[in-house]
Each structure stands twice: as C-alpha cells, then as structure tokens.
Design a protein around this motif. Structure first.
Motif, PDB file in Angstrom:
ATOM      1  N   ALA A  56       0.836  -1.199   0.000  1.00  0.00           N
ATOM      2  CA  ALA A  56       0.000   0.000   0.000  1.00  0.00           C
ATOM      3  C   ALA A  56       0.873   1.252   0.000  1.00  0.00           C
ATOM      4  CB  ALA A  56      -0.919   0.012   1.215  1.00  0.00           C
ATOM      5  N   PRO A  57       0.529   2.234  -0.821  1.00  0.00           N
ATOM      6  CA  PRO A  57       1.381   3.424  -0.955  1.00  0.00           C
ATOM      7  C   PRO A  57       1.084   4.500   0.087  1.00  0.00           C
ATOM      8  CG  PRO A  57      -0.449   3.567  -2.477  1.00  0.00           C
ATOM      9  CD  PRO A  57      -0.590   2.239  -1.780  1.00  0.00           C
ATOM     10  N   GLY A  58       2.075   5.399   0.231  1.00  0.00           N
ATOM     11  CA  GLY A  58       1.875   6.648   0.960  1.00  0.00           C
ATOM     12  C   GLY A  58       1.226   6.474   2.320  1.00  0.00           C
ATOM     13  N   ARG A  59       0.159   7.235   2.539  1.00  0.00           N
ATOM     14  CA  ARG A  59      -0.469   7.274   3.857  1.00  0.00           C
ATOM     15  C   ARG A  59      -1.125   5.960   4.257  1.00  0.00           C
ATOM     16  NH1 ARG A  59      -3.948  10.176   0.481  1.00  0.00           N
ATOM     17  NH2 ARG A  59      -6.173   9.648   0.550  1.00  0.00           N
ATOM     18  N   TRP A  60      -1.272   5.032   3.292  1.00  0.00           N
ATOM     19  CA  TRP A  60      -1.878   3.743   3.615  1.00  0.00           C
ATOM     20  C   TRP A  60      -0.826   2.665   3.906  1.00  0.00           C
ATOM     21  CZ3 TRP A  60      -3.943   6.226  -0.956  1.00  0.00           C
ATOM     22  CH2 TRP A  60      -5.197   6.822  -0.749  1.00  0.00           C
ATOM     23  N   ARG A  61       0.433   3.039   3.924  1.00  0.00           N
ATOM     24  CA  ARG A  61       1.484   2.028   4.078  1.00  0.00           C
ATOM     25  C   ARG A  61       1.275   1.243   5.366  1.00  0.00           C
ATOM     26  NH1 ARG A  61       8.112   2.233   3.689  1.00  0.00           N
ATOM     27  NH2 ARG A  61       8.289  -0.023   3.531  1.00  0.00           N
ATOM     28  N   GLY A  62       1.459  -0.059   5.262  1.00  0.00           N
ATOM     29  CA  GLY A  62       1.256  -0.938   6.398  1.00  0.00           C
ATOM     30  C   GLY A  62      -0.147  -1.491   6.493  1.00  0.00           C
ATOM     31  N   LYS A  63      -1.063  -0.971   5.661  1.00  0.00           N
ATOM     32  CA  LYS A  63      -2.424  -1.466   5.631  1.00  0.00           C
ATOM     33  C   LYS A  63      -2.625  -2.326   4.385  1.00  0.00           C
ATOM     34  CE  LYS A  63      -4.204   2.631   8.002  1.00  0.00           C
ATOM     35  NZ  LYS A  63      -5.175   3.756   7.958  1.00  0.00           N
ATOM     36  N   ARG A  64      -3.752  -2.973   4.324  1.00  0.00           N
ATOM     37  CA  ARG A  64      -4.080  -3.741   3.137  1.00  0.00           C
ATOM     38  C   ARG A  64      -4.259  -2.796   1.949  1.00  0.00           C
ATOM     39  NH1 ARG A  64      -9.988  -5.860   2.216  1.00  0.00           N
ATOM     40  NH2 ARG A  64     -10.079  -3.653   1.606  1.00  0.00           N
ATOM     41  N   ASN A  65      -3.656  -3.142   0.857  1.00  0.00           N
ATOM     42  CA  ASN A  65      -3.744  -2.310  -0.338  1.00  0.00           C
ATOM     43  C   ASN A  65      -4.986  -2.684  -1.149  1.00  0.00           C
ATOM     44  OD1 ASN A  65      -2.970  -0.403  -2.213  1.00  0.00           O
ATOM     45  ND2 ASN A  65      -1.235  -1.556  -3.007  1.00  0.00           N
ATOM     46  N   GLU A  66      -5.455  -1.765  -1.984  1.00  0.00           N
ATOM     47  CA  GLU A  66      -6.562  -2.038  -2.902  1.00  0.00           C
ATOM     48  C   GLU A  66      -6.461  -1.082  -4.079  1.00  0.00           C
ATOM     49  OE1 GLU A  66     -10.557  -0.074  -1.545  1.00  0.00           O
ATOM     50  OE2 GLU A  66      -9.732  -1.189   0.169  1.00  0.00           O
ATOM     51  N   PRO A  67      -7.152  -1.399  -5.188  1.00  0.00           N
ATOM     52  CA  PRO A  67      -6.974  -0.608  -6.413  1.00  0.00           C
ATOM     53  C   PRO A  67      -7.234   0.886  -6.267  1.00  0.00           C
ATOM     54  CG  PRO A  67      -7.987  -2.699  -6.945  1.00  0.00           C
ATOM     55  CD  PRO A  67      -7.918  -2.644  -5.446  1.00  0.00           C
ATOM     56  N   ALA A  68      -8.128   1.300  -5.396  1.00  0.00           N
ATOM     57  CA  ALA A  68      -8.409   2.730  -5.230  1.00  0.00           C
ATOM     58  C   ALA A  68      -7.164   3.515  -4.839  1.00  0.00           C
ATOM     59  CB  ALA A  68      -9.507   2.935  -4.188  1.00  0.00           C
ATOM     60  N   TYR A  69      -6.221   2.857  -4.199  1.00  0.00           N
ATOM     61  CA  TYR A  69      -5.043   3.568  -3.682  1.00  0.00           C
ATOM     62  C   TYR A  69      -4.022   3.893  -4.763  1.00  0.00           C
ATOM     63  CZ  TYR A  69      -6.850   2.005   0.883  1.00  0.00           C
ATOM     64  OH  TYR A  69      -7.637   1.762   1.977  1.00  0.00           O
ATOM     65  N   ILE A  70      -4.288   3.462  -5.985  1.00  0.00           N
ATOM     66  CA  ILE A  70      -3.352   3.766  -7.068  1.00  0.00           C
ATOM     67  C   ILE A  70      -3.218   5.264  -7.292  1.00  0.00           C
ATOM     68  CG2 ILE A  70      -4.956   3.752  -9.032  1.00  0.00           C
ATOM     69  CD1 ILE A  70      -2.809   1.987 -10.467  1.00  0.00           C
ATOM     70  N   VAL A  71      -4.183   6.033  -6.814  1.00  0.00           N
ATOM     71  CA  VAL A  71      -4.116   7.488  -6.977  1.00  0.00           C
ATOM     72  C   VAL A  71      -2.850   8.055  -6.331  1.00  0.00           C
ATOM     73  CG1 VAL A  71      -6.610   7.781  -7.173  1.00  0.00           C
ATOM     74  CG2 VAL A  71      -5.529   7.866  -4.907  1.00  0.00           C
ATOM     75  N   GLU A  72      -2.387   7.439  -5.250  1.00  0.00           N
ATOM     76  CA  GLU A  72      -1.196   7.936  -4.563  1.00  0.00           C
ATOM     77  C   GLU A  72       0.066   7.650  -5.363  1.00  0.00           C
ATOM     78  OE1 GLU A  72       0.846   9.789  -1.252  1.00  0.00           O
ATOM     79  OE2 GLU A  72      -1.169   9.867  -2.101  1.00  0.00           O
ATOM     80  N   THR A  73       0.158   6.476  -5.954  1.00  0.00           N
ATOM     81  CA  THR A  73       1.307   6.162  -6.804  1.00  0.00           C
ATOM     82  C   THR A  73       1.335   7.086  -8.012  1.00  0.00           C
ATOM     83  OG1 THR A  73       1.262   3.870  -6.071  1.00  0.00           O
ATOM     84  CG2 THR A  73       2.429   4.340  -8.128  1.00  0.00           C
ATOM     85  N   ALA A  74       0.171   7.347  -8.584  1.00  0.00           N
ATOM     86  CA  ALA A  74       0.097   8.266  -9.721  1.00  0.00           C
ATOM     87  C   ALA A  74       0.532   9.669  -9.323  1.00  0.00           C
ATOM     88  CB  ALA A  74      -1.328   8.298 -10.273  1.00  0.00           C
ATOM     89  N   ARG A  75       0.164  10.086  -8.124  1.00  0.00           N
ATOM     90  CA  ARG A  75       0.548  11.427  -7.655  1.00  0.00           C
ATOM     91  C   ARG A  75       2.061  11.552  -7.526  1.00  0.00           C
ATOM     92  NH1 ARG A  75       2.240  13.813  -3.316  1.00  0.00           N
ATOM     93  NH2 ARG A  75       2.171  11.898  -2.064  1.00  0.00           N
ATOM     94  N   VAL A  76       2.705  10.532  -6.959  1.00  0.00           N
ATOM     95  CA  VAL A  76       4.157  10.574  -6.779  1.00  0.00           C
ATOM     96  C   VAL A  76       4.860  10.484  -8.134  1.00  0.00           C
ATOM     97  CG1 VAL A  76       6.143   9.361  -5.795  1.00  0.00           C
ATOM     98  CG2 VAL A  76       4.070   9.718  -4.420  1.00  0.00           C
ATOM     99  N   LEU A  77       4.367   9.654  -9.027  1.00  0.00           N
ATOM    100  CA  LEU A  77       4.953   9.584 -10.364  1.00  0.00           C
ATOM    101  C   LEU A  77       4.854  10.934 -11.061  1.00  0.00           C
ATOM    102  CD1 LEU A  77       6.255   7.882 -12.587  1.00  0.00           C
ATOM    103  CD2 LEU A  77       3.954   7.253 -13.347  1.00  0.00           C
ATOM    104  N   ALA A  78       3.743  11.628 -10.872  1.00  0.00           N
ATOM    105  CA  ALA A  78       3.586  12.966 -11.457  1.00  0.00           C
ATOM    106  C   ALA A  78       4.638  13.916 -10.900  1.00  0.00           C
ATOM    107  CB  ALA A  78       2.181  13.496 -11.176  1.00  0.00           C
ATOM    108  N   GLU A  79       4.875  13.857  -9.605  1.00  0.00           N
ATOM    109  CA  GLU A  79       5.872  14.724  -8.974  1.00  0.00           C
ATOM    110  C   GLU A  79       7.260  14.475  -9.541  1.00  0.00           C
ATOM    111  OE1 GLU A  79       5.765  14.140  -4.786  1.00  0.00           O
ATOM    112  OE2 GLU A  79       3.902  15.287  -4.489  1.00  0.00           O
ATOM    113  N   VAL A  80       7.665  13.210  -9.641  1.00  0.00           N
ATOM    114  CA  VAL A  80       9.038  12.921 -10.062  1.00  0.00           C
ATOM    115  C   VAL A  80       9.254  13.224 -11.542  1.00  0.00           C
ATOM    116  CG1 VAL A  80       9.325  11.177  -8.257  1.00  0.00           C
ATOM    117  CG2 VAL A  80       8.669  10.459 -10.553  1.00  0.00           C
TER     118      VAL A  80
END
Length: 269
Positions: free
Chosen positions: A209-233
């Motif tokens: 699980a990315p970002g603020r959800w790290r350590g929790k169960r991941n799910e497809p909705a959380y892809i928004v955080e990976t997309a946000r970081v990819l946009a930044e870099v």
C-alpha cells in the motif's frame, strides 16, 4: 481515468469484499483493473472475479513461487486458457531469487514457457523479477532473438540497467506503491528518466500500500497515490500522468476494450 494494471482481487482479503473494493476503485477514478493469476490450477477463481465485473480483466499463469508445483502446465495450456475474452495477459511468471521457493532452473523453464505463450497469443507477459536482474534480462534478450513478444516488468524494484535493457527490447515497466516509500529515491530516479511511453502503474494489491496507507491492506483505489508521486518525479500534473499511463496500458493490453458500459454497483451500507 487511472488503470490498475496488476492486482490480486481473488486473494481472500480482497475477494471477501470484492463489490466494495471495486466500487471504491471506480469512485477513485479507476476505470480498468487486471487481476493477476498466480496458479493455473486455481485459474477458475481468478476468472470468476473477472467475469463478475465488466471493468475487471485477468491474466493466466504460474507465479515463479509456484513453478515447482505446476511443472505440468504447458505452453499449450496457457494458450488455450488465454482464448477466453476476459484473459488479457499471460503470467505472472519470472524469477524470484529472494525467496527461491522453486528451484532456479524450474523457475527459468516456467518463465520460458510463459514467454512462448505470450509470443503465440500476442498477449503481454507480466513478469515478476526479484533479485534476479541479470538472468531476467538475459532470458528476455535470448527469447526476443527467437521472435518478438510483448511484456511488462511489474512492480519494478530492479536496477537502472535492468530497466534500460527491458525498454530497449520494446517492453514496459510498471511502478507500484513502492515508488512512494521514503527510502526508494533510486527507484524514483529511474521512474523520472524512463521513456514516458514505456511506463505503467499498478497496486499489486493487497500488498505494498502506498503513501499514507502504508502498512495497511492495499486495494486498487489507492493507485491514486502512486500516480501522484509519479507525477511529482516527472514534473507532470496528476491528470497528465493518468492520461499517459492509461494510453500506455491500452497500447500494451490490446485485448482490453477502451469503451465499456459499466452498470452502477450497489454495495450494501
């Protein structure tokens, strides 16, 4: 629209609430999900999830962890199962030298059978590679010499050299929530420098699980955080990254329709 190119909706902690997981993904702007096979002998469970939702598709294959359990699975088996309209990829298959749950020669033999299936079907091979950069690149280069096939290195955490050699073959690289972790600066550098037309994103849910959800169960909705970081870099807007990775997805996963009618999903309160 965002697309989760790699998740495991058949795994128990997601399958138990699949309607709610898919509904949350849709609400987050996720327009397609590919739920990935890890055991051909349990493919029916993966396919059942894909058949249940019009915006969920699947792959067929044997994870390298289970290669020794499924040495009986042939290239012909993979090709036959891949004819189903909901099957849009082969795999995941590859090499994992971190755990070595299957002998390395067995992993390689399975990997090559999956490559052959990708070559025959034209469907992208979803590749798992962990602590096996040199052998992964070598096998891909050898096999491309036998005839082209589409492929994607999923949940990329390898070296810049592996990324370079993969892209040089015309293949793709997918980034997961690992991109958002504090200690993965080198990975973010690779993500910033790869050709834009070769990048996808994924969750690998329920893991990583990315970002603020790290350590929790991941799910497809959380892809928004990976997309946000990819946009930044990459110095892009989140909308531009969504457009870029979605177009790349459709270029690779050609069997997935661009236009879908998705009925409202009613989830009990």
């Amino acid at each position: 629209m965002l697309i989760d190119s790699h998740c495991h909706l058949d795994f128990p902690d997601l399958a138990a609430e699949a309607d709610a997981v898919v509904a949350r993904a849709r609400a987050a702007g996720v327009g397609r999900m590919v739920t990935i096979s890890t055991r051909v002998h349990r493919f029916a469970e993966v396919l059942a999830i894909a058949e249940r939702f019009p915006d969920v598709f699947c792959s067929v294959g044997t994870h390298c962890h289970h290669a020794a359990e499924e040495e009986d699975v042939t290239t012909d088996d993979l090709v036959r199962l891949a004819r189903h309209p909901k099957v849009v990829a082969i795999g995941e298959a590859g090499l994992d030298y971190h755990y070595d749950f299957s002998p390395r020669d067995v992993q390689e033999a399975s990997f090559r059978r999956h490559i052959a299936a990708a070559r025959i079907t034209g469907l992208p091979l979803v590749i798992h590679a962990r602590e096996a950069d040199e052998d992964t690149a070598r096998i891909l280069e050898e096999e491309m010499g036998q005839g082209p096939f589409p492929a994607l290195l999923h949940c990329f955490t390898g070296s810049a050299e592996l990324a370079r050699r993969t892209v040089a073959l015309g293949h793709y690289v997918s980034f997961s929530g690992v991109l958002t972790f504090k200690k993965t600066e080198e990975l973010r550098k690779i993500a910033a420098e790869l050709p834009a037309e070769r990048i996808l994103i994924e969750t690998d849910a329920p893991y990583l699980a990315p970002g603020r959800w790290r350590g929790k169960r991941n799910e497809p909705a959380y892809i928004v955080e990976t997309a946000r970081v990819l946009a930044e870099v990459r110095g892009l807007s989140p909308a531009a990254v969504a457009d870029l990775t979605t177009e790349n997805f459709f270029q690779l996963f050609k069997k997935v329709p661009r236009d879908l009618q998705v009925p409202e999903l009613r989830v009990p309160a």
